[in-house]
Design a protein around this motif. Structure first.
Motif, short mmCIF file in Angstrom:
data_model
loop_
_atom_site.label_atom_id
_atom_site.label_comp_id
_atom_site.label_asym_id
_atom_site.label_seq_id
_atom_site.Cartn_x
_atom_site.Cartn_y
_atom_site.Cartn_z
N ALA A 172 70.06 -92.89 -5.19
CA ALA A 172 69.68 -94.07 -4.42
C ALA A 172 69.16 -95.21 -5.30
CB ALA A 172 68.63 -93.71 -3.37
N ASP A 173 68.57 -94.88 -6.45
CA ASP A 173 68.06 -95.93 -7.31
C ASP A 173 69.22 -96.79 -7.83
OD1 ASP A 173 65.46 -95.10 -6.87
OD2 ASP A 173 65.49 -93.72 -8.58
N MET A 197 60.08 -96.70 6.38
CA MET A 197 61.31 -96.44 5.63
C MET A 197 60.97 -95.61 4.39
SD MET A 197 63.00 -100.24 5.79
CE MET A 197 62.76 -101.26 7.24
N GLU A 198 62.01 -95.04 3.79
CA GLU A 198 61.83 -94.24 2.58
C GLU A 198 61.82 -95.14 1.36
OE1 GLU A 198 65.02 -91.39 2.54
OE2 GLU A 198 64.20 -90.30 4.25
N TYR A 199 60.96 -94.79 0.39
CA TYR A 199 60.92 -95.54 -0.87
C TYR A 199 62.27 -95.39 -1.56
CZ TYR A 199 58.86 -97.75 -4.92
OH TYR A 199 58.58 -98.63 -5.93
N GLY A 200 62.81 -96.47 -2.04
CA GLY A 200 64.14 -96.45 -2.64
C GLY A 200 65.21 -96.81 -1.62
N GLY A 224 67.01 -98.05 4.71
CA GLY A 224 65.77 -97.45 5.18
C GLY A 224 65.68 -95.98 4.79
N LEU A 225 66.81 -95.41 4.38
CA LEU A 225 66.88 -94.02 3.94
C LEU A 225 67.48 -93.98 2.54
CD1 LEU A 225 68.44 -92.39 7.14
CD2 LEU A 225 66.01 -92.49 6.52
N ARG A 226 67.14 -92.96 1.77
CA ARG A 226 67.71 -92.83 0.42
C ARG A 226 69.14 -92.30 0.47
NH1 ARG A 226 64.66 -93.33 -4.07
NH2 ARG A 226 65.98 -91.89 -5.23
#
Length: 173
Positions: free
Chosen positions: A41-42, A113-116, A146-148
């Protein structure tokens, strides 16, 4: 530009969106979603694996601005090739005494939301969204969902049209 991903209309793939994003996605014309490996995801890893140029990817940065003892939050959209000038352009634009990247735990808690995977779509009501000129001018950019485990592909002009959005020159020089 869209890389090697299988893009589908985002309104048809709520399973690939964080709850606040799913609630707001109908307001983003032409948004498409694609599933990805969450370990990738990064931005740099994502772009390399899925053949998306860095200049076609935009990051959402959550900023905490302090003024008179009050903290307010906002989001900045910047191309992956650039850096947000938080202490210059953003701080001055807001008239804040201090501006900095929001701590990860706060960003996650406040956005849902998820980080990333944090994205400007579905942010809390009233949050300003500062969109860099290059993002707004892009025909399409890949952003978080909002999700990785997924990404969104949206026209830059759709980001500039989000509630609370303002287009500025945000990149550090």
């Amino acid at each position: 530009m869209t890389g090697s991903l299988d893009w589908t209309a985002a309104v048809e793939r709520a399973d690939l969106l964080a709850a606040p994003v799913a609630d707001a996605i109908a307001g983003v014309p032409d948004a498409r979603a694609a599933e990805i490996d969450p370990e990738l995801a990064d931005t740099a890893a994502f772009c390399e694996r899925y053949e998306v140029p860095l200049e076609a990817s935009a990051n959402c940065v959550v900023v905490a601005a302090k003024r008179g003892g009050e903290v307010s939050y906002l989001a900045c959209m910047i191309l992956a090739t650039d850096r947000v000038d938080v202490n210059g352009v953003v701080r001055k634009h807001l008239g804040a005494r201090k501006a900095s990247f929001a701590p990860m735990a706060e960003a996650i808690s406040l956005t849902g939301m998820e980080y990333g995977g944090i994205t400007p779509v579905g942010l809390p009501a009233g949050w300003p969204i500062l969109v860099d000129e290059a993002v707004a001018a892009a025909p399409e950019v890949v952003i978080g969902s909002g999700l990785r485990r997924s990404k969104l592909l949206v026209p830059g002009k759709a980001l500039a049209a989000l509630p609370g959005a303002e287009v500025l020159a945000l990149a550090q020089t």
